[in-house]
Write an enzyme that holds these catalytic residues in place. Structure first.
Site, PDB file in Angstrom:
ATOM      1  N   LYS A   1       2.877   4.440  -1.193  1.00  0.00           N
ATOM      2  CA  LYS A   1       2.792   5.323  -2.357  1.00  0.00           C
ATOM      3  C   LYS A   1       3.942   6.323  -2.292  1.00  0.00           C
ATOM      4  CE  LYS A   1      -1.413   3.562  -1.780  1.00  0.00           C
ATOM      5  NZ  LYS A   1      -2.674   4.228  -1.793  1.00  0.00           N
TER       6      LYS A   1
ATOM      7  N   HIS B   1       0.806  -1.225   0.000  1.00  0.00           N
ATOM      8  CA  HIS B   1       0.000   0.000   0.000  1.00  0.00           C
ATOM      9  C   HIS B   1       0.838   1.275   0.000  1.00  0.00           C
ATOM     10  CE1 HIS B   1      -3.525   2.488   1.609  1.00  0.00           C
ATOM     11  NE2 HIS B   1      -4.020   1.839   0.573  1.00  0.00           N
TER      12      HIS B   1
ATOM     13  N   ASP C   1      15.117  11.072  -9.668  1.00  0.00           N
ATOM     14  CA  ASP C   1      16.455  11.519  -9.293  1.00  0.00           C
ATOM     15  C   ASP C   1      16.485  11.819  -7.792  1.00  0.00           C
ATOM     16  OD1 ASP C   1      17.341  11.111 -11.872  1.00  0.00           O
ATOM     17  OD2 ASP C   1      17.064  13.194 -12.484  1.00  0.00           O
TER      18      ASP C   1
END
EC number: 2.7.8.5
Length: 556
Positions: free
Chosen positions: A222, A220, A227
């Site tokens: 995110k 889950h 870079d």
């Protein structure tokens, strides 16, 4: 009566009691959870005793900081430095932190960052959607990879994508099929890892339908990294999250140490995940235990070691960097010290990555969140938001038993992501209404309506997925701390899924103002919950939903 009072106040009592003892701050949360289990009333439907209100009288002690406090840090920030006992502490300038406000801004920023990436693109999400907007992202990746090959001096760009196996494999067209062209065309530069929970195995894996197997556990996290720039969010890579599904997003610009940490974290989870091949098959990294075919305990031990090695090594690196930068050798000349100061200005903002992976016995986010709620003092304000209101028992006990004011923002049924879904999933918003009503009734029974207030977010043709909290210290009109990332404060986030968020602590008034405006923008679209709210026809919950909710609430 006394026994009932002790049972009700038990969880908070033990957190307070242990707070008086030296040691890790997580011990308070751990003993509190043990007390939850030991003090549970057999009749779970019975109301908590008003004696719960005595819990705040047991004043907590600030958790011990084993690292020496930094003289450069403002006194108001000192109270949170205990977090660095658990995770790396990244000091940055607030000018490198930008709070985003809309799905469109999030989407456009990601596309722009992909286009200019030279060294790495790292993306971790629950899934990648299959619509035209998601295809735009894939096309951006393809174009950037192509340019990296055609450049006069190849940049060595690497793309690493981490998704959940069950969610990413659902249907004939899915996240995997969206990414296969990249794998086939750039096999040396692209890695796609699909995390499979070790808890979905054997007969359970065979029997649970595809649509429901993700309830057992998910990847889950995110995080979207380009870079040395990082976006932390609760948003997935799907069209609604780019258009009309409200979430939260923070952009950390030119933060190489933070980017390195999350690259290593995603690599670590990727190493214990299934690797997507160009022919749409999957296989494990050589020598790694299989998540659902191999020994579960051995797999979880290996995963724990891999992830904790990342956390602990980063923590040691940051401690050394901090010492070299701000506590340098007194024999250095003034010119040397000035030059060092030019290279790395004193930070006014501190970032702490909080990881929660209960299947691997990693529960840092849970420990920190519970301790923050425990330490919230009288006069402090906590603005807590979740798209799915289903707090753990420990979090509920702390909200009800501590002294800070709480403004809890949740989704109205109409903006719940499951609203209008087919089949059983269509009843999930009603289940959340039932949970909300039970909590509201408990607040009222304790006479806490003035201190703990529920608000429902509503926006026409939008859904709501924002989660996190903002902490305002007593007497302050601006927040000094926020939590932002993937956790929803529910049972799933704590016990089933892999989660990550960051705690941002800042003394910068400009950044505090950004966070305050973000909070106000979300709460501006909310209405206060009252007893009249649940009398509306749309809030009537069917009997079967009420009966089933206690059985299934730990799965959504």
């Amino acid at each position: 009566m006394a026994a009932a009072a002790a049972a009700a106040a038990g969880p908070v009592f033990w957190r307070r009691l242990l707070g008086l003892l030296p040691g890790r701050p997580g011990l308070a949360a751990l003993l509190g959870r043990l007390s939850d289990r030991l003090g549970r009333n057999p009749d779970r439907r019975r109301r908590r005793s008003p004696w719960l209100l005595l819990a705040p009288l047991l004043s907590p002690a600030v958790p011990v900081v084993t690292s020496p406090p930094c003289c450069l840090c403002a006194e108001g920030v000192h109270r949170f430095q205990w977090i660095r006992n658990l995770v790396p502490e990244f000091g940055v300038s607030s000018s490198h932190v930008r709070v985003l406000s809309s799905p469109a801004e999030f989407f456009e920023l990601m596309k722009g960052q992909i286009k200019v990436a030279k060294r790495r693109v790292v993306m971790a999400s629950l899934y990648l959607g299959i619509g035209p907007l998601e295809q735009e992202l894939v096309d951006c990746l393809e174009s950037t990879l192509e340019k990296s090959l055609q450049a006069k001096f190849p940049s060595g760009l690497r793309v690493s994508i981490l998704l959940d196996f069950t969610r990413g494999s659902r249907g004939r067209k899915n996240s995997r099929t969206m990414l296969l062209p990249l794998l086939q065309r750039f096999p040396e530069q692209v890695r796609v890892s699909l995390f499979h929970t070790p808890n979905l195995r054997g007969l359970l894996r065979l029997l649970i339908p595809e649509r429901f197997n993700e309830t057992i556990g998910l990847q889950h996290i995110k995080v979207y990294l380009f870079d040395n720039n990082v976006i932390l969010s609760g948003a997935n890579l799907s069209d609604s999250y780019f258009t009309n599904r409200q979430d939260r997003y923070v952009f950390l610009q030119d933060c190489p140490e933070i980017a390195d940490f999350f690259t290593e974290l995603v690599d670590a989870v990727g190493d214990v995940s299934l690797q997507l091949q160009g022919d749409d098959t999957v296989q494990m990294v050589e020598g790694m235990v299989h998540p659902y075919k191999g020994d579960r305990a051995a797999y979880c031990r290996a995963a724990n070691k891999r992830v904790m090695d990342v956390i602990n090594s980063a923590r040691m690196r940051q401690q050394m960097l901090h010492a070299q930068t701000f506590h340098s050798d007194p024999l250095l000349t003034q010119e040397d010290a000035a030059a060092a100061g030019d290279r790395r200005p004193a930070p006014d903002t501190w970032i702490y990555p909080l990881i929660q992976m209960k299947p691997f016995e990693i529960q840092i986010d849970e420990i920190v969140t519970e301790t923050l709620l425990t330490e919230a003092e009288r006069g402090a304000k906590v603005y807590l938001t979740t798209g799915y209101f289903n707090l753990t028992q420990a979090y509920m006990d702390l909200v009800l038993g501590t002294r800070a004011e709480y403004q809890i923002l949740l989704a109205s049924p109409e903006v719940n992501g499951f609203f209008g879904a087919k089949g059983v999933a269509g009843a999930i918003p009603a289940a959340y209404v039932h949970i909300e009503r039970q909590f509201y009734s408990e607040v009222c029974s304790l006479g806490q309506q003035e201190r703990v207030q529920l608000q429902e977010y509503w926006r026409r043709d939008w859904t709501f997925h924002a989660k996190g909290l903002w902490l305002y210290l007593a007497g302050s009109s601006l927040p000094c701390l926020t939590l932002i990332g993937s956790p929803n404060f529910g049972y799933r986030s704590v016990h089933r899924d892999l989660e990550a968020q960051i705690a941002i602590v800042t003394e910068s008034r400009a950044l505090q103002q950004q966070l305050h405006q973000e909070q106000e923008q979300l709460y501006r679209r909310a209405g206060v919950v009252s007893s009249a709210t649940f009398e509306q026809p749309s809030r009537q919950v069917k009997l079967w939903v009420k009966m089933v909710t206690p059985l299934i609430k730990n799965f959504f």
